[in-house]
Design a protein around this motif. Structure first.
Motif, PDB file in Angstrom:
ATOM      1  N   ILE A  23     -35.878  19.763   5.859  1.00 36.25           N
ATOM      2  CA  ILE A  23     -37.207  19.266   6.010  1.00 36.25           C
ATOM      3  C   ILE A  23     -37.907  20.553   5.537  1.00 36.25           C
ATOM      4  CG2 ILE A  23     -38.814  18.970   7.969  1.00 36.25           C
ATOM      5  CD1 ILE A  23     -36.620  17.394   9.372  1.00 36.25           C
ATOM      6  N   LEU A  24     -37.722  21.757   6.092  1.00 38.43           N
ATOM      7  CA  LEU A  24     -38.689  22.982   5.790  1.00 38.43           C
ATOM      8  C   LEU A  24     -38.747  23.072   4.199  1.00 38.43           C
ATOM      9  CD1 LEU A  24     -37.413  25.661   8.345  1.00 38.43           C
ATOM     10  CD2 LEU A  24     -39.503  24.314   8.349  1.00 38.43           C
ATOM     11  N   ALA A  25     -37.584  23.009   3.658  1.00 39.65           N
ATOM     12  CA  ALA A  25     -37.787  23.121   2.069  1.00 39.65           C
ATOM     13  C   ALA A  25     -38.619  21.969   1.161  1.00 39.65           C
ATOM     14  CB  ALA A  25     -36.171  23.055   1.594  1.00 39.65           C
ATOM     15  N   LEU A  26     -38.441  20.816   2.010  1.00 38.29           N
ATOM     16  CA  LEU A  26     -39.358  19.806   1.390  1.00 38.29           C
ATOM     17  C   LEU A  26     -40.765  20.154   1.729  1.00 38.29           C
ATOM     18  CD1 LEU A  26     -37.317  16.785   2.392  1.00 38.29           C
ATOM     19  CD2 LEU A  26     -37.821  17.560   0.064  1.00 38.29           C
ATOM     20  N   LEU A  27     -41.005  20.666   2.828  1.00 39.60           N
ATOM     21  CA  LEU A  27     -42.699  20.800   3.273  1.00 39.60           C
ATOM     22  C   LEU A  27     -43.183  22.118   2.601  1.00 39.60           C
ATOM     23  CD1 LEU A  27     -42.288  20.001   7.154  1.00 39.60           C
ATOM     24  CD2 LEU A  27     -43.331  18.512   5.224  1.00 39.60           C
ATOM     25  N   ALA A  28     -42.013  22.754   2.240  1.00 41.39           N
ATOM     26  CA  ALA A  28     -42.468  23.823   1.304  1.00 41.39           C
ATOM     27  C   ALA A  28     -43.298  23.404  -0.219  1.00 41.39           C
ATOM     28  CB  ALA A  28     -41.454  24.858   0.967  1.00 41.39           C
ATOM     29  N   ARG A  29     -42.793  22.214  -0.596  1.00 42.92           N
ATOM     30  CA  ARG A  29     -43.220  21.391  -1.640  1.00 42.92           C
ATOM     31  C   ARG A  29     -44.493  20.923  -1.442  1.00 42.92           C
ATOM     32  NH1 ARG A  29     -39.328  20.940  -5.754  1.00 42.92           N
ATOM     33  NH2 ARG A  29     -37.384  21.774  -4.951  1.00 42.92           N
ATOM     34  N   GLU A  30     -44.906  20.106  -0.444  1.00 46.70           N
ATOM     35  CA  GLU A  30     -45.950  19.710  -0.258  1.00 46.70           C
ATOM     36  C   GLU A  30     -45.909  19.026   1.428  1.00 46.70           C
ATOM     37  OE1 GLU A  30     -46.109  15.117  -1.605  1.00 46.70           O
ATOM     38  OE2 GLU A  30     -45.228  16.355  -3.255  1.00 46.70           O
ATOM     39  N   GLU A  31     -47.351  18.726   1.958  1.00 45.94           N
ATOM     40  CA  GLU A  31     -47.147  17.819   3.210  1.00 45.94           C
ATOM     41  C   GLU A  31     -46.671  16.446   2.779  1.00 45.94           C
ATOM     42  OE1 GLU A  31     -51.850  16.341   3.158  1.00 45.94           O
ATOM     43  OE2 GLU A  31     -51.529  18.219   4.107  1.00 45.94           O
ATOM     44  N   LEU A  32     -45.968  16.055   3.998  1.00 48.38           N
ATOM     45  CA  LEU A  32     -45.322  14.786   3.900  1.00 48.38           C
ATOM     46  C   LEU A  32     -45.513  13.970   5.200  1.00 48.38           C
ATOM     47  CD1 LEU A  32     -42.165  16.031   2.075  1.00 48.38           C
ATOM     48  CD2 LEU A  32     -43.727  14.402   1.024  1.00 48.38           C
ATOM     49  N   ALA A  33     -45.562  12.692   4.920  1.00 48.55           N
ATOM     50  CA  ALA A  33     -45.415  11.757   6.398  1.00 48.55           C
ATOM     51  C   ALA A  33     -44.115  11.672   6.810  1.00 48.55           C
ATOM     52  CB  ALA A  33     -46.166  10.520   5.767  1.00 48.55           C
ATOM     53  N   VAL A  34     -44.044  11.161   8.088  1.00 43.11           N
ATOM     54  CA  VAL A  34     -42.845  10.893   8.595  1.00 43.11           C
ATOM     55  C   VAL A  34     -41.860   9.987   7.988  1.00 43.11           C
ATOM     56  CG1 VAL A  34     -41.435  10.161  10.686  1.00 43.11           C
ATOM     57  CG2 VAL A  34     -43.557  11.574  10.712  1.00 43.11           C
ATOM     58  N   LEU A  35     -42.330   8.861   7.348  1.00 48.47           N
ATOM     59  CA  LEU A  35     -41.721   7.857   6.744  1.00 48.47           C
ATOM     60  C   LEU A  35     -41.008   8.301   5.268  1.00 48.47           C
ATOM     61  CD1 LEU A  35     -43.440   4.511   7.652  1.00 48.47           C
ATOM     62  CD2 LEU A  35     -41.492   5.351   8.628  1.00 48.47           C
ATOM     63  N   GLU A  36     -41.766   9.190   4.577  1.00 51.02           N
ATOM     64  CA  GLU A  36     -41.455   9.789   3.366  1.00 51.02           C
ATOM     65  C   GLU A  36     -40.404  10.885   3.664  1.00 51.02           C
ATOM     66  OE1 GLU A  36     -45.737   9.818   0.794  1.00 51.02           O
ATOM     67  OE2 GLU A  36     -45.325  11.460   2.528  1.00 51.02           O
ATOM     68  N   LEU A  37     -40.265  11.650   4.544  1.00 52.76           N
ATOM     69  CA  LEU A  37     -39.169  12.508   5.025  1.00 52.76           C
ATOM     70  C   LEU A  37     -38.113  11.632   5.240  1.00 52.76           C
ATOM     71  CD1 LEU A  37     -40.945  15.142   7.211  1.00 52.76           C
ATOM     72  CD2 LEU A  37     -39.875  15.624   4.912  1.00 52.76           C
ATOM     73  N   CYS A  38     -37.975  10.462   6.116  1.00 55.77           N
ATOM     74  CA  CYS A  38     -36.996   9.814   6.476  1.00 55.77           C
ATOM     75  C   CYS A  38     -36.248   8.969   5.043  1.00 55.77           C
ATOM     76  CB  CYS A  38     -37.448   8.538   7.268  1.00 55.77           C
ATOM     77  SG  CYS A  38     -38.045   8.976   8.808  1.00 55.77           S
ATOM     78  N   ARG A  39     -37.297   8.694   4.136  1.00 55.95           N
ATOM     79  CA  ARG A  39     -36.744   8.144   2.980  1.00 55.95           C
ATOM     80  C   ARG A  39     -35.742   9.159   2.087  1.00 55.95           C
ATOM     81  NH1 ARG A  39     -39.980   5.193  -2.008  1.00 55.95           N
ATOM     82  NH2 ARG A  39     -38.102   4.932  -3.242  1.00 55.95           N
ATOM     83  N   VAL A  40     -36.703  10.576   1.991  1.00 53.56           N
ATOM     84  CA  VAL A  40     -35.932  11.492   1.180  1.00 53.56           C
ATOM     85  C   VAL A  40     -34.464  11.852   1.545  1.00 53.56           C
ATOM     86  CG1 VAL A  40     -36.160  13.837   0.372  1.00 53.56           C
ATOM     87  CG2 VAL A  40     -38.111  12.290   0.279  1.00 53.56           C
ATOM     88  N   LEU A  41     -34.702  12.081   3.027  1.00 54.63           N
ATOM     89  CA  LEU A  41     -33.273  12.507   3.928  1.00 54.63           C
ATOM     90  C   LEU A  41     -32.417  11.542   3.960  1.00 54.63           C
ATOM     91  CD1 LEU A  41     -35.402  14.698   6.623  1.00 54.63           C
ATOM     92  CD2 LEU A  41     -34.041  15.714   4.392  1.00 54.63           C
ATOM     93  N   ASP A  42     -32.679  10.200   3.897  1.00 54.11           N
ATOM     94  CA  ASP A  42     -31.955   9.115   4.177  1.00 54.11           C
ATOM     95  C   ASP A  42     -31.507   8.730   5.672  1.00 54.11           C
ATOM     96  OD1 ASP A  42     -30.629   6.639   3.626  1.00 54.11           O
ATOM     97  OD2 ASP A  42     -28.899   7.483   2.834  1.00 54.11           O
ATOM     98  N   GLN A  43     -32.724   9.401   6.602  1.00 56.14           N
ATOM     99  CA  GLN A  43     -32.201   9.298   7.792  1.00 56.14           C
ATOM    100  C   GLN A  43     -33.012   8.402   8.607  1.00 56.14           C
ATOM    101  OE1 GLN A  43     -31.470  13.228   9.367  1.00 56.14           O
ATOM    102  NE2 GLN A  43     -30.076  13.718   7.853  1.00 56.14           N
TER     103      GLN A  43
END
Length: 323
Positions: A23-43
């Motif tokens: 999650i930290l590595a992804l947020l280092a790229r850009e701010e993200l919504a919770v649902l977007e993080l869920c999709r990327v992480l598949d969780q």
């Protein structure tokens, strides 16, 4: 102020879990919504939200609601932020898990861009009409002229120029002008408007607000008009806009105050539902503008949108002091 040993342990414990590190590595790229993080992480959302809660409690990420969505970004400053940045910098970017996450994020971005491009192509011809539904454009334009001042300006750069209205509005006060936009449909309409206005020293160019490829201090007037609410990383766009402002020079940002009109996100591709003064002043401060002026134009209708104009100047105070 340095971290205590207990604080350092808390930070390391929060970051020292595979999903939270991702999650930290992804947020280092850009701010993200919770649902977007869920999709990327598949969780699942509950699981991702639990990880985000722990990261927020440790001071590693910031949570900010935006209408019905909730966004997260890395904490901008402090010892904890520096420790996270150092940790992420030491991770091999070719790590297969993080590489997969980056690919998934690229897919999310691609779909976002496709949706936006389709929307802009569909609505380009009546773009000014859509804007006029929310606020009296004539009032906004008068306020922009007041914020810009009489000039004259050597060079205007309009980032996200859309139909070219800022170029034609400010043309009498500038010697040269450049408009950048990613939408070819918008650029075509802008070219027609510029030609009809008889503007000879005005160039329109396909360009990205995140990476304009323009030299530092390229213009003494930079305008970002109703663009930031479409962007995944508005802070980065503000930094890029600030980079190309000369000294002395002026940056004018026009966008909406925070609101709750979710249909703009659902039907009109608005990613952010407005911006607060605190948020904008922080971004402009980081871009090298310590002094900010703000003005607000309330909506004509009860459920409408308040337009905000943030005006930042570089070098004017030093110029006046020298005089």
């Amino acid at each position: 102020m340095r971290l205590s040993a207990d604080q350092a342990v808390e930070v390391l414990r929060a970051a020292g879990e595979p999903t939270r590190l991702r999650i930290l590595a992804l947020l280092a790229r850009e701010e993200l919504a919770v649902l977007e993080l869920c999709r990327v992480l598949d969780q699942s959302q509950p699981r991702v939200s639990r990880h985000l809660k722990l990261l927020a409690e440790a001071g590693l990420v910031e949570r900010f609601p935006d209408g019905a969505w909730v966004f997260y970004r890395l904490t901008a400053a402090g010892q904890a932020a520096e420790l996270v940045a150092e940790t992420l910098a030491r991770i091999d970017p070719a790590d297969p898990v993080l590489a997969r996450d980056a690919d998934q994020l690229a897919q999310v971005r691609s779909e976002r861009a496709a949706d936006a491009a389709e929307y802009f192509a569909r609505n380009a011809a009546r773009w000014d009409e859509i804007r006029s539904l929310y606020v009296a454009e004539s009032d906004v334009e008068q306020a922009i002229l007041q914020a810009a001042g009489p000039g004259p300006f050597k060079r205007l750069i309009d980032l996200g120029s859309g139909t070219g209205r800022m170029l034609t509005l400010l043309a009498p006060r500038v010697e040269q002008a450049l408009g950048l936009d990613l939408s070819q449909q918008m650029l075509n309409i802008a070219r027609n408007h510029v030609a009809q206005a008889g503007l000879e020293r005005c160039e329109l160019r396909h360009g990205d607000i995140f990476g304009t490829r323009l030299p530092d201090a390229s213009a003494d007037l930079v305008v970002v008009h109703q663009v930031l609410h479409y962007l995944a990383d508005p802070a980065a766009a503000v930094r890029e806009a600030g980079r190309i402002v000369a000294e002395p020079g002026k940056l004018i940002i026009v966008d909406f105050a925070p609101h709750g009109l979710e249909f703009l996100r659902e039907q009109h591709q608005h990613r952010r539902l407005g911006f607060s003064d605190t948020e904008m002043k922080r971004w402009l401060g980081e871009a090298g503008f310590p002094s900010i002026q703000t003005s607000a134009l309330p909506p004509a209708q009860k459920e409408g949108l308040t337009v905000k104009i943030w005006t930042a100047e570089r070098g004017r105070d030093r110029q006046r002091s020298a005089a």
